[in-house]
Enzyme design. Structure first.
Site, PDB file in Angstrom:
ATOM      1  CB  THR A  32      -4.375   5.689   0.855  1.00  5.25           C
ATOM      2  OG1 THR A  32      -3.430   6.742   0.766  1.00  5.25           O
ATOM      3  CG2 THR A  32      -3.734   4.469   1.460  1.00  5.25           C
ATOM      4  CG  HIS A  48      -7.205   2.726  -0.812  1.00  6.14           C
ATOM      5  ND1 HIS A  48      -6.866   2.627   0.520  1.00  6.14           N
ATOM      6  CD2 HIS A  48      -6.485   1.777  -1.447  1.00  6.14           C
ATOM      7  CE1 HIS A  48      -5.972   1.653   0.676  1.00  6.14           C
ATOM      8  NE2 HIS A  48      -5.723   1.130  -0.510  1.00  6.14           N
ATOM      9  CD  GLU A  58      -2.878   1.028   2.392  1.00  6.91           C
ATOM     10  OE1 GLU A  58      -3.591   0.009   2.441  1.00  6.91           O
ATOM     11  OE2 GLU A  58      -2.957   1.960   3.211  1.00  6.91           O
ATOM     12  N   GLY A  75     -14.081   6.254   4.937  1.00  5.77           N
ATOM     13  CA  GLY A  75     -13.085   7.319   4.968  1.00  5.77           C
ATOM     14  C   GLY A  75     -12.924   7.896   6.355  1.00  5.77           C
ATOM     15  CG  HIS A 104     -14.336   1.631  12.988  1.00  8.00           C
ATOM     16  ND1 HIS A 104     -15.214   2.653  13.265  1.00  8.00           N
ATOM     17  CD2 HIS A 104     -13.397   2.145  12.177  1.00  8.00           C
ATOM     18  CE1 HIS A 104     -14.822   3.748  12.609  1.00  8.00           C
ATOM     19  NE2 HIS A 104     -13.728   3.467  11.941  1.00  8.00           N
TER      20      HIS A 104
HETATM   21  C1  LIG Z   1      -7.098  -1.502   4.626  1.00 10.26           C
HETATM   22  C2  LIG Z   1      -7.578  -0.108   4.967  1.00 10.26           C
HETATM   23  C3  LIG Z   1      -7.400   0.927   4.049  1.00 10.26           C
HETATM   24  C4  LIG Z   1      -7.836   2.228   4.332  1.00 10.26           C
HETATM   25  N1  LIG Z   1      -7.645   3.225   3.401  1.00 10.26           N
HETATM   26  C5  LIG Z   1      -8.128   4.463   3.649  1.00 10.26           C
HETATM   27  C6  LIG Z   1      -8.027   5.504   2.660  1.00 10.26           C
HETATM   28  O1  LIG Z   1      -7.478   5.304   1.579  1.00 10.26           O
HETATM   29  N2  LIG Z   1      -8.539   6.740   2.958  1.00 10.26           N
HETATM   30  C7  LIG Z   1      -9.166   6.992   4.162  1.00 10.26           C
HETATM   31  O2  LIG Z   1      -9.619   8.127   4.359  1.00 10.26           O
HETATM   32  N3  LIG Z   1      -9.265   6.033   5.109  1.00 10.26           N
HETATM   33  C8  LIG Z   1      -8.776   4.784   4.880  1.00 10.26           C
HETATM   34  N4  LIG Z   1      -8.919   3.799   5.831  1.00 10.26           N
HETATM   35  C9  LIG Z   1      -9.521   4.145   7.116  1.00 10.26           C
HETATM   36  C10 LIG Z   1     -11.052   4.021   7.108  1.00 10.26           C
HETATM   37  O3  LIG Z   1     -11.627   4.868   6.139  1.00 10.26           O
HETATM   38  C11 LIG Z   1     -11.521   4.422   8.500  1.00 10.26           C
HETATM   39  O4  LIG Z   1     -11.075   3.481   9.448  1.00 10.26           O
HETATM   40  C12 LIG Z   1     -13.007   4.688   8.647  1.00 10.26           C
HETATM   41  O5  LIG Z   1     -13.198   5.297   9.921  1.00 10.26           O
HETATM   42  C13 LIG Z   1     -13.880   3.434   8.578  1.00 10.26           C
HETATM   43  O6  LIG Z   1     -13.996   2.998   7.284  1.00 10.26           O
HETATM   44  P1  LIG Z   1     -14.950   1.786   6.898  1.00 10.26           P
HETATM   45  O7  LIG Z   1     -14.934   1.697   5.434  1.00 10.26           O
HETATM   46  O8  LIG Z   1     -14.644   0.560   7.675  1.00 10.26           O
HETATM   47  O9  LIG Z   1     -16.360   2.377   7.412  1.00 10.26           O
HETATM   48  P2  LIG Z   1     -17.777   1.718   7.660  1.00 10.26           P
HETATM   49  O10 LIG Z   1     -17.829   0.313   7.196  1.00 10.26           O
HETATM   50  O11 LIG Z   1     -18.784   2.658   7.109  1.00 10.26           O
HETATM   51  O12 LIG Z   1     -17.860   1.718   9.252  1.00 10.26           O
HETATM   52  C14 LIG Z   1     -17.656   2.914   9.992  1.00 10.26           C
HETATM   53  C15 LIG Z   1     -18.280   2.771  11.374  1.00 10.26           C
HETATM   54  O13 LIG Z   1     -19.703   2.747  11.248  1.00 10.26           O
HETATM   55  C16 LIG Z   1     -20.246   1.541  11.783  1.00 10.26           C
HETATM   56  N5  LIG Z   1     -21.319   1.158  10.852  1.00 10.26           N
HETATM   57  C17 LIG Z   1     -21.182   0.611   9.626  1.00 10.26           C
HETATM   58  N6  LIG Z   1     -22.389   0.461   9.043  1.00 10.26           N
HETATM   59  C18 LIG Z   1     -23.321   0.957   9.933  1.00 10.26           C
HETATM   60  C19 LIG Z   1     -24.748   1.094   9.924  1.00 10.26           C
HETATM   61  N7  LIG Z   1     -25.481   0.690   8.869  1.00 10.26           N
HETATM   62  N8  LIG Z   1     -25.339   1.656  10.995  1.00 10.26           N
HETATM   63  C20 LIG Z   1     -24.616   2.072  12.061  1.00 10.26           C
HETATM   64  N9  LIG Z   1     -23.268   1.955  12.148  1.00 10.26           N
HETATM   65  C21 LIG Z   1     -22.617   1.407  11.081  1.00 10.26           C
HETATM   66  C22 LIG Z   1     -19.085   0.539  11.840  1.00 10.26           C
HETATM   67  O14 LIG Z   1     -19.246  -0.393  12.888  1.00 10.26           O
HETATM   68  C23 LIG Z   1     -17.908   1.478  12.108  1.00 10.26           C
HETATM   69  O15 LIG Z   1     -17.789   1.783  13.469  1.00 10.26           O
HETATM   70  C24 LIG Z   1      -8.461   2.496   5.590  1.00 10.26           C
HETATM   71  C25 LIG Z   1      -8.618   1.460   6.527  1.00 10.26           C
HETATM   72  C26 LIG Z   1      -8.191   0.167   6.229  1.00 10.26           C
HETATM   73  C27 LIG Z   1      -8.353  -0.923   7.253  1.00 10.26           C
END
Ligand SMILES: Cc1cc2nc3c(=O)[nH]c(=O)nc-3n(C[C@H](O)[C@H](O)[C@H](O)COP(=O)(O)OP(=O)(O)OC[C@H]3O[C@@H](n4cnc5c(N)ncnc54)[C@H](O)[C@@H]3O)c2cc1C
Length: 301
Positions: free
Chosen positions: A54, A83, A23, A114, A157
Protein backbone atom coordinates in the site's frame (compact mmCIF):
# COMPACT_ATOMS: atom_id res chain seq x y z
CA UNK A 1 4.60 -10.89 -14.77
CA UNK A 2 1.56 -8.72 -15.44
CA UNK A 3 -1.44 -9.37 -13.21
CA UNK A 4 -3.88 -9.10 -16.12
CA UNK A 5 -1.98 -12.00 -17.74
CA UNK A 6 -2.07 -13.97 -14.48
CA UNK A 7 -5.83 -13.45 -14.16
CA UNK A 8 -6.39 -14.47 -17.77
CA UNK A 9 -4.18 -17.57 -17.33
CA UNK A 10 -1.83 -16.31 -20.07
CA UNK A 11 1.90 -17.17 -20.18
CA UNK A 12 1.27 -20.46 -18.41
CA UNK A 13 -0.02 -18.67 -15.33
CA UNK A 14 -3.11 -19.80 -13.50
CA UNK A 15 -2.43 -23.50 -13.85
CA UNK A 16 -2.02 -23.95 -10.08
CA UNK A 17 -5.58 -23.11 -9.06
CA UNK A 18 -7.09 -19.67 -8.48
CA UNK A 19 -4.69 -16.76 -8.02
CA UNK A 20 -4.28 -15.78 -4.36
CA UNK A 21 -2.64 -12.47 -3.46
CA UNK A 22 -1.45 -10.83 -0.25
CA UNK A 23 -1.50 -7.14 0.67
CA UNK A 24 1.13 -5.58 2.95
CA UNK A 25 1.69 -2.05 4.21
CA UNK A 26 4.93 -0.12 4.77
CA UNK A 27 5.65 -0.27 8.51
CA UNK A 28 6.47 2.82 10.55
CA UNK A 29 8.54 1.31 13.39
CA UNK A 30 11.44 -1.16 13.74
CA UNK A 31 9.00 -3.64 15.32
CA UNK A 32 6.62 -3.17 12.39
CA UNK A 33 9.52 -3.77 10.02
CA UNK A 34 10.28 -7.06 11.77
CA UNK A 35 6.61 -8.10 11.51
CA UNK A 36 6.59 -7.38 7.78
CA UNK A 37 9.80 -9.29 7.10
CA UNK A 38 8.57 -12.18 9.25
CA UNK A 39 5.22 -12.26 7.42
CA UNK A 40 6.99 -12.22 4.05
CA UNK A 41 9.28 -15.09 5.00
CA UNK A 42 6.33 -17.16 6.22
CA UNK A 43 3.93 -16.33 3.40
CA UNK A 44 6.31 -16.44 0.40
CA UNK A 45 6.49 -20.27 0.39
CA UNK A 46 2.73 -20.30 -0.28
CA UNK A 47 3.66 -18.90 -3.70
CA UNK A 48 0.95 -16.26 -4.07
CA UNK A 49 0.22 -15.19 -7.65
CA UNK A 50 1.24 -11.69 -6.57
CA UNK A 51 1.54 -9.46 -3.52
CA UNK A 52 0.84 -5.74 -3.20
CA UNK A 53 2.20 -2.93 -1.05
CA UNK A 54 0.00 0.00 0.00
CA UNK A 55 0.79 3.69 -0.32
CA UNK A 56 0.45 5.56 2.99
CA UNK A 57 -2.51 7.88 3.56
CA UNK A 58 -1.81 11.33 2.15
CA UNK A 59 0.99 9.86 0.00
CA UNK A 60 3.19 9.52 3.08
CA UNK A 61 5.15 6.36 2.12
CA UNK A 62 6.03 7.02 -1.50
CA UNK A 63 9.69 5.96 -1.36
CA UNK A 64 9.07 3.14 1.11
CA UNK A 65 6.36 1.56 -1.05
CA UNK A 66 8.63 1.37 -4.08
CA UNK A 67 11.58 0.20 -1.96
CA UNK A 68 9.51 -2.63 -0.39
CA UNK A 69 8.10 -3.69 -3.77
CA UNK A 70 11.62 -3.85 -5.20
CA UNK A 71 12.84 -5.81 -2.15
CA UNK A 72 10.02 -8.37 -2.41
CA UNK A 73 10.68 -8.91 -6.11
CA UNK A 74 14.39 -9.40 -5.52
CA UNK A 75 14.52 -11.29 -2.21
CA UNK A 76 11.39 -13.41 -2.47
CA UNK A 77 11.09 -13.75 -6.23
CA UNK A 78 7.39 -12.83 -6.06
CA UNK A 79 5.45 -10.56 -8.39
CA UNK A 80 4.77 -7.39 -6.41
CA UNK A 81 2.37 -4.56 -7.26
CA UNK A 82 2.81 -1.01 -5.96
CA UNK A 83 -0.25 0.95 -4.85
CA UNK A 84 -0.13 4.57 -6.01
CA UNK A 85 -2.45 7.39 -4.98
CA UNK A 86 -3.17 10.93 -6.14
CA UNK A 87 -2.62 12.24 -2.60
CA UNK A 88 -0.14 15.02 -1.91
CA UNK A 89 1.48 15.01 -5.36
CA UNK A 90 1.29 17.11 -8.51
CA UNK A 91 0.96 15.48 -11.93
CA UNK A 92 4.67 15.93 -12.62
CA UNK A 93 5.55 14.33 -9.26
CA UNK A 94 3.25 11.39 -10.06
CA UNK A 95 4.89 11.07 -13.47
CA UNK A 96 8.32 10.94 -11.82
CA UNK A 97 7.12 8.16 -9.48
CA UNK A 98 5.74 6.19 -12.43
CA UNK A 99 9.04 6.54 -14.27
CA UNK A 100 10.89 5.32 -11.19
CA UNK A 101 8.59 2.29 -10.99
CA UNK A 102 9.13 1.47 -14.66
CA UNK A 103 12.90 1.81 -14.25
CA UNK A 104 12.71 -0.63 -11.32
CA UNK A 105 10.98 -3.21 -13.53
CA UNK A 106 7.63 -2.89 -11.75
CA UNK A 107 4.86 -4.01 -14.14
CA UNK A 108 1.72 -3.66 -11.99
CA UNK A 109 0.18 -0.62 -10.30
CA UNK A 110 -2.99 -0.25 -8.22
CA UNK A 111 -4.25 3.25 -9.09
CA UNK A 112 -6.18 4.95 -6.29
CA UNK A 113 -7.37 8.37 -5.32
CA UNK A 114 -6.12 7.76 -1.81
CA UNK A 115 -7.28 8.45 1.70
CA UNK A 116 -6.63 11.83 3.31
CA UNK A 117 -3.88 11.88 5.98
CA UNK A 118 -5.07 10.96 9.52
CA UNK A 119 -5.25 14.62 10.63
CA UNK A 120 -7.57 15.60 7.76
CA UNK A 121 -11.24 14.67 7.55
CA UNK A 122 -11.88 15.54 3.92
CA UNK A 123 -10.03 14.64 0.76
CA UNK A 124 -8.48 17.60 -1.03
CA UNK A 125 -6.47 17.28 -4.20
CA UNK A 126 -2.89 18.54 -4.23
CA UNK A 127 -1.99 21.69 -6.14
CA UNK A 128 -1.47 20.70 -9.77
CA UNK A 129 -2.62 17.18 -8.85
CA UNK A 130 -5.48 14.84 -9.67
CA UNK A 131 -8.94 14.69 -8.14
CA UNK A 132 -10.14 11.16 -8.98
CA UNK A 133 -8.61 7.77 -9.57
CA UNK A 134 -9.85 7.53 -13.17
CA UNK A 135 -7.57 10.49 -13.98
CA UNK A 136 -4.64 8.57 -12.49
CA UNK A 137 -5.56 5.45 -14.46
CA UNK A 138 -5.61 7.51 -17.67
CA UNK A 139 -2.26 9.14 -16.81
CA UNK A 140 -0.62 5.75 -16.16
CA UNK A 141 -2.09 4.26 -19.33
CA UNK A 142 -0.75 7.12 -21.41
CA UNK A 143 2.75 7.00 -19.94
CA UNK A 144 3.64 3.33 -19.31
CA UNK A 145 2.60 -0.15 -20.32
CA UNK A 146 1.71 -1.32 -16.80
CA UNK A 147 -1.10 -3.66 -15.87
CA UNK A 148 -3.43 -1.32 -13.96
CA UNK A 149 -5.68 -2.28 -11.07
CA UNK A 150 -8.24 -0.09 -9.30
CA UNK A 151 -10.39 -0.24 -6.16
CA UNK A 152 -14.11 -0.94 -6.02
CA UNK A 153 -16.65 -0.88 -3.22
CA UNK A 154 -19.35 -3.58 -3.05
CA UNK A 155 -21.11 -1.63 -0.27
CA UNK A 156 -20.58 1.72 -2.07
CA UNK A 157 -17.75 4.17 -1.33
CA UNK A 158 -18.46 6.20 1.82
CA UNK A 159 -18.34 9.55 0.00
CA UNK A 160 -20.35 8.44 -3.04
CA UNK A 161 -23.66 10.13 -3.86
CA UNK A 162 -25.19 6.61 -4.08
CA UNK A 163 -24.62 3.11 -5.47
CA UNK A 164 -25.56 4.06 -9.05
CA UNK A 165 -23.25 7.08 -9.13
CA UNK A 166 -20.42 5.03 -7.60
CA UNK A 167 -20.87 2.32 -10.23
CA UNK A 168 -20.97 4.91 -13.00
CA UNK A 169 -17.64 6.34 -11.82
CA UNK A 170 -16.26 2.83 -11.55
CA UNK A 171 -17.03 2.29 -15.20
CA UNK A 172 -15.06 5.52 -15.93
CA UNK A 173 -12.00 3.89 -14.31
CA UNK A 174 -12.37 0.79 -16.40
CA UNK A 175 -12.90 2.77 -19.60
CA UNK A 176 -9.81 4.82 -18.71
CA UNK A 177 -7.77 1.60 -18.69
CA UNK A 178 -8.13 -0.37 -15.43
CA UNK A 179 -7.46 -4.04 -16.23
CA UNK A 180 -8.79 -5.50 -13.00
CA UNK A 181 -10.49 -4.42 -9.77
CA UNK A 182 -9.94 -5.35 -6.13
CA UNK A 183 -12.81 -4.89 -3.70
CA UNK A 184 -12.91 -3.22 -0.34
CA UNK A 185 -13.24 -5.79 2.46
CA UNK A 186 -16.70 -7.27 3.08
CA UNK A 187 -18.09 -10.07 5.25
CA UNK A 188 -21.31 -11.00 3.48
CA UNK A 189 -20.73 -12.79 0.20
CA UNK A 190 -24.12 -11.80 -1.18
CA UNK A 191 -22.88 -8.19 -1.12
CA UNK A 192 -20.00 -9.13 -3.46
CA UNK A 193 -22.12 -11.34 -5.71
CA UNK A 194 -24.83 -8.67 -6.10
CA UNK A 195 -22.18 -6.05 -6.79
CA UNK A 196 -20.52 -8.16 -9.49
CA UNK A 197 -23.91 -8.73 -11.12
CA UNK A 198 -24.62 -4.97 -11.09
CA UNK A 199 -21.14 -4.22 -12.47
CA UNK A 200 -21.64 -6.71 -15.33
CA UNK A 201 -25.02 -5.14 -16.08
CA UNK A 202 -23.27 -1.76 -16.24
CA UNK A 203 -20.86 -3.16 -18.85
CA UNK A 204 -17.86 -3.64 -16.52
CA UNK A 205 -16.21 -6.82 -17.74
CA UNK A 206 -12.79 -6.88 -16.04
CA UNK A 207 -12.01 -9.39 -13.25
CA UNK A 208 -13.29 -8.27 -9.82
CA UNK A 209 -11.09 -9.83 -7.13
CA UNK A 210 -12.70 -10.04 -3.66
CA UNK A 211 -10.59 -8.48 -0.90
CA UNK A 212 -10.82 -10.55 2.28
CA UNK A 213 -9.80 -9.52 5.78
CA UNK A 214 -9.21 -12.46 8.14
CA UNK A 215 -10.63 -11.25 11.46
CA UNK A 216 -8.00 -11.46 14.20
CA UNK A 217 -9.07 -8.75 16.68
CA UNK A 218 -12.52 -7.34 17.39
CA UNK A 219 -11.35 -3.78 18.18
CA UNK A 220 -9.31 -3.56 14.99
CA UNK A 221 -12.25 -4.93 12.96
CA UNK A 222 -14.59 -2.26 14.35
CA UNK A 223 -12.10 0.53 13.59
CA UNK A 224 -11.51 -0.66 10.04
CA UNK A 225 -15.17 -1.18 9.19
CA UNK A 226 -16.07 2.23 10.62
CA UNK A 227 -13.46 3.84 8.38
CA UNK A 228 -14.42 2.10 5.16
CA UNK A 229 -18.15 1.62 5.71
CA UNK A 230 -18.16 -2.20 5.44
CA UNK A 231 -21.02 -3.82 7.36
CA UNK A 232 -20.74 -6.68 9.86
CA UNK A 233 -23.62 -9.15 9.38
CA UNK A 234 -25.64 -9.70 12.61
CA UNK A 235 -24.70 -13.41 12.80
CA UNK A 236 -20.99 -12.58 12.61
CA UNK A 237 -21.41 -9.82 15.19
CA UNK A 238 -23.15 -12.27 17.57
CA UNK A 239 -20.38 -14.86 17.24
CA UNK A 240 -17.69 -12.25 17.86
CA UNK A 241 -19.53 -10.96 20.94
CA UNK A 242 -19.81 -14.52 22.25
CA UNK A 243 -15.99 -14.69 22.15
CA UNK A 244 -15.40 -11.23 23.65
CA UNK A 245 -12.40 -11.35 25.99
CA UNK A 246 -11.01 -14.52 24.38
CA UNK A 247 -8.50 -13.30 21.76
CA UNK A 248 -7.48 -16.80 20.73
CA UNK A 249 -11.09 -17.88 20.18
CA UNK A 250 -11.64 -14.76 18.04
CA UNK A 251 -8.60 -15.61 15.90
CA UNK A 252 -9.73 -19.23 15.44
CA UNK A 253 -13.22 -18.10 14.53
CA UNK A 254 -11.79 -15.49 12.12
CA UNK A 255 -9.83 -18.18 10.26
CA UNK A 256 -12.88 -20.46 10.05
CA UNK A 257 -15.14 -17.62 8.86
CA UNK A 258 -12.75 -16.39 6.17
CA UNK A 259 -12.03 -19.94 4.97
CA UNK A 260 -15.73 -20.59 4.39
CA UNK A 261 -16.16 -17.13 2.87
CA UNK A 262 -13.33 -17.73 0.37
CA UNK A 263 -14.45 -21.27 -0.50
CA UNK A 264 -17.95 -20.01 -1.27
CA UNK A 265 -16.64 -17.08 -3.34
CA UNK A 266 -14.39 -19.31 -5.42
CA UNK A 267 -17.21 -21.81 -5.96
CA UNK A 268 -19.37 -18.89 -7.14
CA UNK A 269 -16.75 -17.93 -9.75
CA UNK A 270 -14.57 -15.28 -8.05
CA UNK A 271 -11.37 -14.89 -10.12
CA UNK A 272 -9.06 -15.21 -7.07
CA UNK A 273 -8.78 -13.90 -3.51
CA UNK A 274 -6.81 -10.87 -2.27
CA UNK A 275 -5.96 -11.13 1.43
CA UNK A 276 -5.56 -8.04 3.59
CA UNK A 277 -2.77 -9.57 5.71
CA UNK A 278 -2.08 -6.49 7.90
CA UNK A 279 1.54 -7.74 7.80
CA UNK A 280 0.68 -10.87 9.79
CA UNK A 281 1.01 -14.39 8.50
CA UNK A 282 -0.77 -17.00 10.68
CA UNK A 283 -4.41 -16.40 9.66
CA UNK A 284 -3.71 -16.05 5.92
CA UNK A 285 -1.46 -19.11 6.03
CA UNK A 286 -4.11 -21.22 7.76
CA UNK A 287 -6.90 -20.10 5.41
CA UNK A 288 -4.88 -20.64 2.27
CA UNK A 289 -3.67 -24.05 3.43
CA UNK A 290 -7.28 -25.13 4.01
CA UNK A 291 -8.41 -23.79 0.62
CA UNK A 292 -5.61 -25.60 -1.17
CA UNK A 293 -6.46 -28.84 0.64
CA UNK A 294 -10.04 -28.48 -0.55
CA UNK A 295 -8.78 -28.09 -4.12
CA UNK A 296 -6.50 -31.12 -3.79
CA UNK A 297 -9.34 -33.20 -2.37
CA UNK A 298 -11.60 -32.12 -5.23
CA UNK A 299 -8.93 -33.11 -7.78
CA UNK A 300 -8.36 -36.50 -6.15
CA UNK A 301 -12.09 -37.32 -5.97
C1 LIG B 1 -8.04 -2.70 -2.72
C2 LIG B 1 -7.86 -1.32 -2.12
C3 LIG B 1 -6.57 -0.84 -1.88
C4 LIG B 1 -6.37 0.43 -1.33
N1 LIG B 1 -5.09 0.88 -1.11
C5 LIG B 1 -4.89 2.13 -0.64
C6 LIG B 1 -3.56 2.67 -0.48
O1 LIG B 1 -2.57 1.99 -0.75
N2 LIG B 1 -3.42 3.94 -0.01
C7 LIG B 1 -4.51 4.73 0.29
O2 LIG B 1 -4.31 5.88 0.70
N3 LIG B 1 -5.77 4.25 0.16
C8 LIG B 1 -5.99 2.99 -0.30
N4 LIG B 1 -7.27 2.52 -0.47
C9 LIG B 1 -8.39 3.37 -0.06
C10 LIG B 1 -8.85 4.32 -1.18
O3 LIG B 1 -7.80 5.18 -1.58
C11 LIG B 1 -9.99 5.14 -0.60
O4 LIG B 1 -11.10 4.30 -0.34
C12 LIG B 1 -10.41 6.36 -1.39
O5 LIG B 1 -11.29 7.12 -0.57
C13 LIG B 1 -11.13 6.05 -2.70
O6 LIG B 1 -10.23 5.62 -3.65
P1 LIG B 1 -10.69 5.35 -5.15
O7 LIG B 1 -9.46 5.06 -5.91
O8 LIG B 1 -11.80 4.37 -5.23
O9 LIG B 1 -11.25 6.81 -5.54
P2 LIG B 1 -12.13 7.34 -6.74
O10 LIG B 1 -12.36 6.30 -7.77
O11 LIG B 1 -11.52 8.62 -7.18
O12 LIG B 1 -13.52 7.63 -6.02
C14 LIG B 1 -13.58 8.46 -4.86
C15 LIG B 1 -15.00 8.99 -4.69
O13 LIG B 1 -15.29 9.92 -5.73
C16 LIG B 1 -16.42 9.50 -6.50
N5 LIG B 1 -16.07 9.82 -7.89
C17 LIG B 1 -15.22 9.16 -8.70
N6 LIG B 1 -15.11 9.79 -9.89
C18 LIG B 1 -15.91 10.91 -9.82
C19 LIG B 1 -16.23 11.98 -10.72
N7 LIG B 1 -15.69 12.03 -11.95
N8 LIG B 1 -17.06 12.94 -10.29
C20 LIG B 1 -17.60 12.90 -9.05
N9 LIG B 1 -17.37 11.91 -8.15
C21 LIG B 1 -16.51 10.92 -8.53
C22 LIG B 1 -16.59 8.00 -6.23
O14 LIG B 1 -17.94 7.60 -6.34
C23 LIG B 1 -16.09 7.91 -4.79
O15 LIG B 1 -17.10 8.25 -3.87
C24 LIG B 1 -7.50 1.24 -0.99
C25 LIG B 1 -8.80 0.74 -1.20
C26 LIG B 1 -8.99 -0.52 -1.76
C27 LIG B 1 -10.39 -1.04 -1.97
Amino acid sequence: MRIDDILAGRNGAGSDGPPFSFEFFPPKTPEGERNLQDALVRLAPLQPAFVSVTYGAGGSTRARTIEIVKGIRQSHNLEAMAHLTCAGASVSEIEAILDEMAAAGIENVLALRGDPPADQKRWTKAEGGLEYSHELVALIKERHDFAIGAACFPETHIEAAGPEADLEYLSHKVRAGADFLITQLFFDNSVYLDFVARARDAGIEVPIIPGILPITQVGQLKRMTELCGASIPPGLDRELHARAGEPEAVRDFGVAYATLQCAELLAAGAPGIHFYTLNRSPATRAILSALRLTETAANVA
